[in-house]
Design a protein around this motif. Sequence first.
Motif, PDB file in Angstrom:
ATOM      1  N   ASN A  55      21.689 -57.186  23.924  1.00  0.00           N
ATOM      2  CA  ASN A  55      21.104 -56.558  25.116  1.00  0.00           C
ATOM      3  C   ASN A  55      20.729 -55.120  24.796  1.00  0.00           C
ATOM      4  O   ASN A  55      21.482 -54.403  24.146  1.00  0.00           O
ATOM      5  N   GLY A  56      19.552 -54.730  25.237  1.00  0.00           N
ATOM      6  CA  GLY A  56      19.117 -53.363  25.008  1.00  0.00           C
ATOM      7  C   GLY A  56      18.515 -53.136  23.637  1.00  0.00           C
ATOM      8  O   GLY A  56      18.215 -52.004  23.266  1.00  0.00           O
ATOM      9  N   GLY A  58      15.620 -53.839  22.653  1.00  0.00           N
ATOM     10  CA  GLY A  58      14.213 -53.437  22.744  1.00  0.00           C
ATOM     11  C   GLY A  58      13.249 -54.613  22.770  1.00  0.00           C
ATOM     12  O   GLY A  58      12.038 -54.433  22.631  1.00  0.00           O
ATOM     13  N   LYS A  59      13.763 -55.806  23.000  1.00  0.00           N
ATOM     14  CA  LYS A  59      12.908 -57.002  22.974  1.00  0.00           C
ATOM     15  C   LYS A  59      11.867 -56.960  24.089  1.00  0.00           C
ATOM     16  O   LYS A  59      10.671 -57.175  23.857  1.00  0.00           O
ATOM     17  N   THR A  60      12.338 -56.682  25.304  1.00  0.00           N
ATOM     18  CA  THR A  60      11.400 -56.620  26.433  1.00  0.00           C
ATOM     19  C   THR A  60      10.452 -55.435  26.271  1.00  0.00           C
ATOM     20  O   THR A  60       9.251 -55.545  26.545  1.00  0.00           O
ATOM     21  N   THR A  61      10.973 -54.315  25.811  1.00  0.00           N
ATOM     22  CA  THR A  61      10.127 -53.134  25.613  1.00  0.00           C
ATOM     23  C   THR A  61       9.003 -53.440  24.618  1.00  0.00           C
ATOM     24  O   THR A  61       7.860 -53.014  24.804  1.00  0.00           O
ATOM     25  N   GLN A 103      10.784 -61.667  31.883  1.00  0.00           N
ATOM     26  CA  GLN A 103      12.196 -62.050  31.801  1.00  0.00           C
ATOM     27  C   GLN A 103      12.669 -62.599  33.145  1.00  0.00           C
ATOM     28  O   GLN A 103      13.304 -63.634  33.220  1.00  0.00           O
TER      29      GLN A 103
HETATM   30  N1  LIG Z   1      11.457 -47.923  31.920  1.00  0.00           N
HETATM   31  C1  LIG Z   1      12.592 -47.579  31.265  1.00  0.00           C
HETATM   32  N2  LIG Z   1      13.165 -46.376  31.467  1.00  0.00           N
HETATM   33  C2  LIG Z   1      14.291 -46.023  30.805  1.00  0.00           C
HETATM   34  N3  LIG Z   1      14.917 -46.808  29.931  1.00  0.00           N
HETATM   35  C3  LIG Z   1      14.409 -48.019  29.683  1.00  0.00           C
HETATM   36  C4  LIG Z   1      13.222 -48.474  30.336  1.00  0.00           C
HETATM   37  N4  LIG Z   1      12.940 -49.717  29.894  1.00  0.00           N
HETATM   38  C5  LIG Z   1      13.913 -50.027  29.011  1.00  0.00           C
HETATM   39  N5  LIG Z   1      14.784 -49.011  28.878  1.00  0.00           N
HETATM   40  C6  LIG Z   1      15.941 -48.986  27.981  1.00  0.00           C
HETATM   41  O1  LIG Z   1      15.487 -49.352  26.705  1.00  0.00           O
HETATM   42  C7  LIG Z   1      16.436 -50.176  26.048  1.00  0.00           C
HETATM   43  C8  LIG Z   1      15.777 -51.451  25.606  1.00  0.00           C
HETATM   44  O2  LIG Z   1      15.546 -52.249  26.762  1.00  0.00           O
HETATM   45  P1  LIG Z   1      14.922 -53.699  26.701  1.00  0.00           P
HETATM   46  O3  LIG Z   1      14.761 -54.143  28.099  1.00  0.00           O
HETATM   47  O4  LIG Z   1      13.706 -53.686  25.862  1.00  0.00           O
HETATM   48  O5  LIG Z   1      16.069 -54.533  26.010  1.00  0.00           O
HETATM   49  P2  LIG Z   1      16.132 -56.097  25.729  1.00  0.00           P
HETATM   50  O6  LIG Z   1      16.251 -56.249  24.276  1.00  0.00           O
HETATM   51  O7  LIG Z   1      15.018 -56.795  26.389  1.00  0.00           O
HETATM   52  O8  LIG Z   1      17.526 -56.468  26.401  1.00  0.00           O
HETATM   53  P3  LIG Z   1      17.953 -57.770  27.236  1.00  0.00           P
HETATM   54  O9  LIG Z   1      18.415 -58.753  26.240  1.00  0.00           O
HETATM   55  O10 LIG Z   1      19.085 -57.268  28.082  1.00  0.00           O
HETATM   56  O11 LIG Z   1      16.800 -58.221  28.032  1.00  0.00           O
HETATM   57  C9  LIG Z   1      17.571 -50.392  27.032  1.00  0.00           C
HETATM   58  O12 LIG Z   1      18.621 -49.524  26.688  1.00  0.00           O
HETATM   59  C10 LIG Z   1      16.989 -50.011  28.367  1.00  0.00           C
HETATM   60  O13 LIG Z   1      17.972 -49.446  29.197  1.00  0.00           O
END
Ligand SMILES: Nc1ncnc2c1ncn2[C@@H]1O[C@H](COP(=O)(O)OP(=O)(O)OP(=O)(O)O)[C@@H](O)[C@H]1O
Lengths: 261, 375
Positions: A55-56, A58-61, A103
Amino acid sequence: MSDSGHMLIPDEVDLSHNVILYLDQISVSFDGFKALNDLTLTIDAGELRCIIGPNGAGKTTMMDVITGKTRADKGKAFFGQTINLREMTEPEIAHAGIGRKFQKPTIFENLTVFENLELAMKMDKRARTSLFAWLDDAGRDKVLDVLRQIRLDGESERQAGLLSHGQKQWLEIGMLLMQDPKLLLLDEPVAGMTDDETARTGELFKSLAGKHSLVVVEHDMAFIEQLGGKVTVLHEGSVLAEGSLATVQNDQRVIEVYLGR
Amino acid sequence: MNRTPFIVRFLQATPKSGWISLAVFALLTLVIIPVLHLAVAEGSAFHVSSYVVTLVGKILCYAIVAVAMDLIWGYAGILSLGHGLFFALGGYAFGMYLMRQIGRDGSYKADLPDFMVFLDWKELPWYWTGSDSFIWAAVLVLVVPALVAFAFGFFAFRSRIKGVYFSIITQAMTFAAMLLFFRNETGFGGNNGFTDFKRILGHSITSPEMRVTLFGLSALMLMATLVLGRYIVTSKFGRVLAAIRDAESRVMFLGYNPLYYKLAIWTLSALLCGIAGALYVPQVGIINPGEMSTANSIEIAIWVAVGGRATLIGPVIGAAIVNLSKSFFTQAFPEYWLFFLGALFVVVTLWLPNGVVGLWQQMRQQMQQKRRAKA
Ligand SMILES: Nc1ncnc2c1ncn2[C@@H]1O[C@H](COP(=O)(O)OP(=O)(O)OP(=O)(O)O)[C@@H](O)[C@H]1O
Ligand SMILES: [Mg+2]
């Protein structure tokens, strides 16, 4: 901002080096926190790639950057050889041929299942055109076809907001099928699905690979095993490991940050 | 495969029951009321007084505004609290022509409108050029509110200003315009605005025939607005608007650019308000910057909320209910009107989220269920 509609429907994506998506040293930070940190990733045309990571990670980002929702601070993002994603708006990127499943299932709750699919259909999407547009028989058949594929043919006139979570996931996948993109980004597509639904989703994705390229983010290891493609492990905004599922599962660093826990 | 011609699809968007209601409405507003006003002697119990014709005519104009508001708020989810501006701009655009039609019959017997003589102006400002032409006035009515809305909307929607922020800046917009129109130097009569109209196209504005004509035009315009609105909201364009209301980012990732959808419906909405304003001003005989007050624009939203959002007919009913109550209250207990309006708004917000039309639909459903339970 230019209108997605005023721009020309882009020519075929240039796949001359057999690469559909190319990210090079992409960084994104939120208030100093680096969500993506020099992320470099290449997806081949027709590939089915799985992305895993804690989690976190950066996959969604990463998907946000590819689809134009989040602007990268630096780095390159190319669709095929020529289309520079960093210069395009969300609708333009969608027109170029990138589709995305969120997601959290994101559908139009107040429209019917049928209308959701109809709006997704690949076509001219300018305001002017929509005002005079009407659904012809071919379009209707296409929607009915996808309805059957996602097994919602009995729910066609139902309000989408009333579907179960799993059905909403399917509907959103169905919208992607209507959109017929060259590259599909799927963020945790089987979350909330039963085992049976998950297996069917896997079959569907495998049947799409080849003609389309798919990037699937998942935590469900059995599902990733079923898909059988190459796996990329993200950690703290960059690639930690890449290879077959067996390879990354035996990678010591991967075990430490992700699988071991 | 043969395509249904556009005009047929356009007319079919309004269902049969809608057309029947429109026909009844047309009979009432275009035949019965005019005949009862013009042909029945004043003493008769069947005579419709000029007070009633003017009041209903006014409400017809408000109803057009309410439907226009519903298109943007009910169907696209964008709450404007500045729609009074577009209404007033349409009114002022036509008011300029009405001022010029006074000719030398004003108190100063001058060529210029009275307020300009009073300011000691010697000639018309450049933007009054052509204001003696009816055609030019009609063009301004159509173009000015739409253009202002287009420019405002383009920047606001492009900057992705949404929700309550958008509502607040529309309030600021109409407030700023009001301050501008209050100034005498702006050239629109300052706080007195325009009044003492005499003629339209040379015909007396106070004659019963003119009254009935303006009344009938307002009714026709309302019907046209409803038919057009029905087509838009049932078209694919309308479904995209509903989709934007539900999940705007999803719409973008499907390849639609919400900017142009919002801008189109926003501009159309303003255009309809402008036309309504132009029909309103000659009927009430005055336009002043008070029409641009923030309270006026908020009231428009209340009409729509009371009648029922996203129903088209709801706003018409809402505008009628609120304004009939208003004319009753302002005569009987003027000091209580605002309390009543406030209370009405609270009641609707708390208990009638879908307005009067929603209540009606709910009751009908319950009755059907009961009947089914019995059967
Ligand atoms: N708009 C935003 N503003 C501030 N922080 C953000 C924003 N979007 C994402 N983050 C932070 O960036 C990091 C990566 O987030 P992301 O959603 O890409 O993770 P992920 O890999 O998709 O996780 P998960 O498996 O929980 O979905 C996280 O720590 C999140 O809190
Ligand atoms: Mg995520």
